[in-house]
Design a protein around this motif. Structure first.
Motif, PDB file in Angstrom:
ATOM      1  N   ILE A  71      -1.843  -3.812   0.069  1.00  0.00           N
ATOM      2  CA  ILE A  71      -1.720  -3.781  -1.834  1.00  0.00           C
ATOM      3  C   ILE A  71      -3.576  -4.068  -2.181  1.00  0.00           C
ATOM      4  O   ILE A  71      -4.282  -3.505  -2.293  1.00  0.00           O
ATOM      5  CB  ILE A  71      -1.356  -5.177  -2.130  1.00  0.00           C
ATOM      6  CG1 ILE A  71       0.038  -4.579  -2.424  1.00  0.00           C
ATOM      7  CG2 ILE A  71      -2.076  -5.849  -3.023  1.00  0.00           C
ATOM      8  CD1 ILE A  71       0.808  -6.087  -2.854  1.00  0.00           C
ATOM      9  N   SER A  72      -3.832  -4.764  -0.299  1.00  0.00           N
ATOM     10  CA  SER A  72      -5.166  -4.985  -0.440  1.00  0.00           C
ATOM     11  C   SER A  72      -5.789  -3.540  -0.148  1.00  0.00           C
ATOM     12  O   SER A  72      -6.781  -3.315  -0.828  1.00  0.00           O
ATOM     13  CB  SER A  72      -5.798  -5.878   0.555  1.00  0.00           C
ATOM     14  OG  SER A  72      -5.355  -7.555   0.580  1.00  0.00           O
ATOM     15  N   ALA A  73      -5.559  -2.998   0.555  1.00  0.00           N
ATOM     16  CA  ALA A  73      -5.970  -1.267   0.302  1.00  0.00           C
ATOM     17  C   ALA A  73      -6.341  -0.474  -0.692  1.00  0.00           C
ATOM     18  O   ALA A  73      -6.998   0.072  -0.973  1.00  0.00           O
ATOM     19  CB  ALA A  73      -5.409  -0.668   1.758  1.00  0.00           C
ATOM     20  N   LYS A  74      -5.356  -0.705  -1.493  1.00  0.00           N
ATOM     21  CA  LYS A  74      -5.036  -0.210  -2.662  1.00  0.00           C
ATOM     22  C   LYS A  74      -5.848  -0.766  -3.742  1.00  0.00           C
ATOM     23  O   LYS A  74      -6.660   0.052  -4.216  1.00  0.00           O
ATOM     24  CB  LYS A  74      -3.979  -0.727  -2.877  1.00  0.00           C
ATOM     25  CG  LYS A  74      -3.590   0.420  -4.486  1.00  0.00           C
ATOM     26  CD  LYS A  74      -1.799   0.498  -4.989  1.00  0.00           C
ATOM     27  CE  LYS A  74      -1.097   1.145  -4.616  1.00  0.00           C
ATOM     28  NZ  LYS A  74       0.424   1.341  -4.733  1.00  0.00           N
ATOM     29  N   ASN A  75      -6.439  -1.853  -3.279  1.00  0.00           N
ATOM     30  CA  ASN A  75      -7.369  -2.265  -4.070  1.00  0.00           C
ATOM     31  C   ASN A  75      -8.765  -2.115  -3.729  1.00  0.00           C
ATOM     32  O   ASN A  75      -9.358  -2.277  -4.844  1.00  0.00           O
ATOM     33  CB  ASN A  75      -7.018  -4.160  -4.565  1.00  0.00           C
ATOM     34  CG  ASN A  75      -6.010  -4.978  -5.187  1.00  0.00           C
ATOM     35  OD1 ASN A  75      -5.523  -4.278  -6.227  1.00  0.00           O
ATOM     36  ND2 ASN A  75      -5.482  -6.142  -4.727  1.00  0.00           N
ATOM     37  N   ALA A  76      -8.281  -1.774  -2.548  1.00  0.00           N
ATOM     38  CA  ALA A  76      -9.811  -1.587  -2.818  1.00  0.00           C
ATOM     39  C   ALA A  76     -10.475   0.220  -2.693  1.00  0.00           C
ATOM     40  O   ALA A  76     -11.412   0.703  -2.851  1.00  0.00           O
ATOM     41  CB  ALA A  76      -9.892  -1.627  -0.811  1.00  0.00           C
ATOM     42  N   GLY A  77      -9.295   0.665  -3.322  1.00  0.00           N
ATOM     43  CA  GLY A  77      -9.310   2.471  -4.429  1.00  0.00           C
ATOM     44  C   GLY A  77      -8.630   3.399  -2.951  1.00  0.00           C
ATOM     45  O   GLY A  77      -8.735   4.234  -3.668  1.00  0.00           O
ATOM     46  N   MET A  78      -7.890   2.887  -1.997  1.00  0.00           N
ATOM     47  CA  MET A  78      -7.209   4.091  -1.063  1.00  0.00           C
ATOM     48  C   MET A  78      -5.736   3.765  -1.465  1.00  0.00           C
ATOM     49  O   MET A  78      -5.683   3.563  -2.142  1.00  0.00           O
ATOM     50  CB  MET A  78      -7.617   2.915   0.386  1.00  0.00           C
ATOM     51  CG  MET A  78      -9.063   3.000   0.678  1.00  0.00           C
ATOM     52  SD  MET A  78      -8.895   2.230   2.588  1.00  0.00           S
ATOM     53  CE  MET A  78     -10.875   1.716   3.037  1.00  0.00           C
ATOM     54  N   TYR A  79      -5.625   5.682  -1.140  1.00  0.00           N
ATOM     55  CA  TYR A  79      -4.390   6.158  -0.631  1.00  0.00           C
ATOM     56  C   TYR A  79      -3.612   5.332   0.250  1.00  0.00           C
ATOM     57  O   TYR A  79      -4.284   5.147   1.115  1.00  0.00           O
ATOM     58  CB  TYR A  79      -4.266   7.679  -0.876  1.00  0.00           C
ATOM     59  CG  TYR A  79      -3.342   8.045  -1.018  1.00  0.00           C
ATOM     60  CD1 TYR A  79      -2.302   8.197  -2.380  1.00  0.00           C
ATOM     61  CD2 TYR A  79      -2.420   8.281  -0.109  1.00  0.00           C
ATOM     62  CE1 TYR A  79      -1.006   9.160  -2.443  1.00  0.00           C
ATOM     63  CE2 TYR A  79      -1.323   8.376   0.071  1.00  0.00           C
ATOM     64  CZ  TYR A  79      -0.438   9.157  -0.774  1.00  0.00           C
ATOM     65  OH  TYR A  79       0.634   9.530  -0.763  1.00  0.00           O
ATOM     66  N   THR A  80      -2.229   4.615  -0.681  1.00  0.00           N
ATOM     67  CA  THR A  80      -1.629   4.237   1.399  1.00  0.00           C
ATOM     68  C   THR A  80      -0.459   4.542   1.134  1.00  0.00           C
ATOM     69  O   THR A  80       0.455   5.076   0.525  1.00  0.00           O
ATOM     70  CB  THR A  80      -1.592   2.399   0.375  1.00  0.00           C
ATOM     71  OG1 THR A  80      -1.196   2.546  -0.697  1.00  0.00           O
ATOM     72  CG2 THR A  80      -2.791   1.783   0.015  1.00  0.00           C
ATOM     73  N   VAL A  81      -0.070   4.066   3.269  1.00  0.00           N
ATOM     74  CA  VAL A  81       0.464   4.361   3.293  1.00  0.00           C
ATOM     75  C   VAL A  81       1.932   3.425   4.196  1.00  0.00           C
ATOM     76  O   VAL A  81       0.958   2.973   5.059  1.00  0.00           O
ATOM     77  CB  VAL A  81       0.572   5.787   4.362  1.00  0.00           C
ATOM     78  CG1 VAL A  81       2.448   6.543   4.969  1.00  0.00           C
ATOM     79  CG2 VAL A  81       0.286   7.063   3.518  1.00  0.00           C
ATOM     80  N   GLY A  82       2.688   3.234   3.700  1.00  0.00           N
ATOM     81  CA  GLY A  82       3.256   2.097   4.642  1.00  0.00           C
ATOM     82  C   GLY A  82       4.393   2.630   5.380  1.00  0.00           C
ATOM     83  O   GLY A  82       4.832   3.789   5.621  1.00  0.00           O
ATOM     84  N   VAL A  83       4.075   2.461   7.338  1.00  0.00           N
ATOM     85  CA  VAL A  83       4.531   2.360   8.395  1.00  0.00           C
ATOM     86  C   VAL A  83       5.798   1.052   8.808  1.00  0.00           C
ATOM     87  O   VAL A  83       5.744  -0.604   8.865  1.00  0.00           O
ATOM     88  CB  VAL A  83       3.456   2.590   9.440  1.00  0.00           C
ATOM     89  CG1 VAL A  83       4.046   3.442  10.522  1.00  0.00           C
ATOM     90  CG2 VAL A  83       2.064   2.834   8.341  1.00  0.00           C
ATOM     91  N   TYR A  84       6.802   2.158   8.803  1.00  0.00           N
ATOM     92  CA  TYR A  84       8.112   1.209   9.462  1.00  0.00           C
ATOM     93  C   TYR A  84       7.996   0.498  10.728  1.00  0.00           C
ATOM     94  O   TYR A  84       7.582   1.505  11.364  1.00  0.00           O
ATOM     95  CB  TYR A  84       9.007   2.188   9.543  1.00  0.00           C
ATOM     96  CG  TYR A  84      10.520   1.719   9.475  1.00  0.00           C
ATOM     97  CD1 TYR A  84      11.030   0.376   9.213  1.00  0.00           C
ATOM     98  CD2 TYR A  84      10.658   1.765  11.122  1.00  0.00           C
ATOM     99  CE1 TYR A  84      12.116   0.009   9.578  1.00  0.00           C
ATOM    100  CE2 TYR A  84      12.180   1.063  11.417  1.00  0.00           C
ATOM    101  CZ  TYR A  84      12.595   0.401  11.356  1.00  0.00           C
ATOM    102  OH  TYR A  84      13.512  -0.203  11.435  1.00  0.00           O
TER     103      TYR A  84
END
Length: 212
Positions: free
Chosen positions: A172-185
């Protein structure tokens, strides 16, 4: 690849370190003669230092975050230098990024004396263009600060970055920074998998999915 840089978390994302943290947490509990359930210790391994200190205090261990951080990191140094391995597909994906001239940056809560040896021991340290820690950024991953710092160090705007993490609040923080995000299992975050999927733009079980 429609991005110019990739920002990676360390623990639980590109290295399989959570089993080691569970081992160290058990040693801490044994030192203080505190008995806890396997489920509690398993969950403890994927927590931040602050969260772990709070959880340990609730079961009778009177320890500050600073004391816990110091003790665990002291115990972890050998493990990071010798025993912790990369997660599946990480080396191949990082080498692909390097081949494609994509900048590679680390954004971690782990200090340099842990991230440097584990990356060197696994032969990927030199693939990274920059390293950033939450300590440098002055904030935990509840804040976008470390992700912004990670992009600044490689001179790439956050909206031109892809970020990988195994923790929902970090994504969520990375997305708030403006980045495309990938969750890793990660098996140690399996209870948060649904939240992880919702927090990220994409979810992967392992990095081989990024090679397709």
């Amino acid at each position: 690849m429609d991005f110019n840089a990739a920002v990676f978390d360390l623990d639980g994302t590109i290295i399989d370190s959570n089993p080691i943290w569970e081992k160290l947490d058990r040693l801490i509990l044994e030192e203080h003669n505190i008995i806890c359930t396997d489920e509690f210790v398993h969950d403890l391994a994927s927590m931040t230092y602050e969260e772990a200190a709070q959880a340990l205090c609730k079961v009778g261990l009177n320890i500050s975050c600073a004391e816990l951080t110091s003790r665990l990191n002291e115990m972890a140094e050998y493990e990071y230098a010798h025993n912790i391995q990369l997660k599946d597909g990480v080396s191949e994906y990082l080498n692909l990024l390097k081949k494609e001239s994509i900048k590679i940056s680390l954004a971690t809560a782990s200090p340099e004396y842990l991230y440097r040896p584990v990356l060197k021991n696994n032969g990927i340290y030199d693939l990274f263009d920059a390293f950033s820690t939450t300590y440098e950024a002055g904030a935990s991953k509840d804040s976008p600060a470390v992700f912004i710092l990670a992009s600044q160090k490689i001179s790439v705007q956050p909206n031109d970055c892809i970020a990988f993490d195994d923790i929902p609040k970090a994504l969520i923080s990375a997305k708030n920074a403006g980045m495309y995000t990938v969750g890793v299992y990660d098996p140690y975050s399996v209870s948060n998998e649904n939240i992880l999927r919702k927090s990220a733009d994409r979810f992967i079980k392992n990095f081989r999915e990024m090679l397709i």
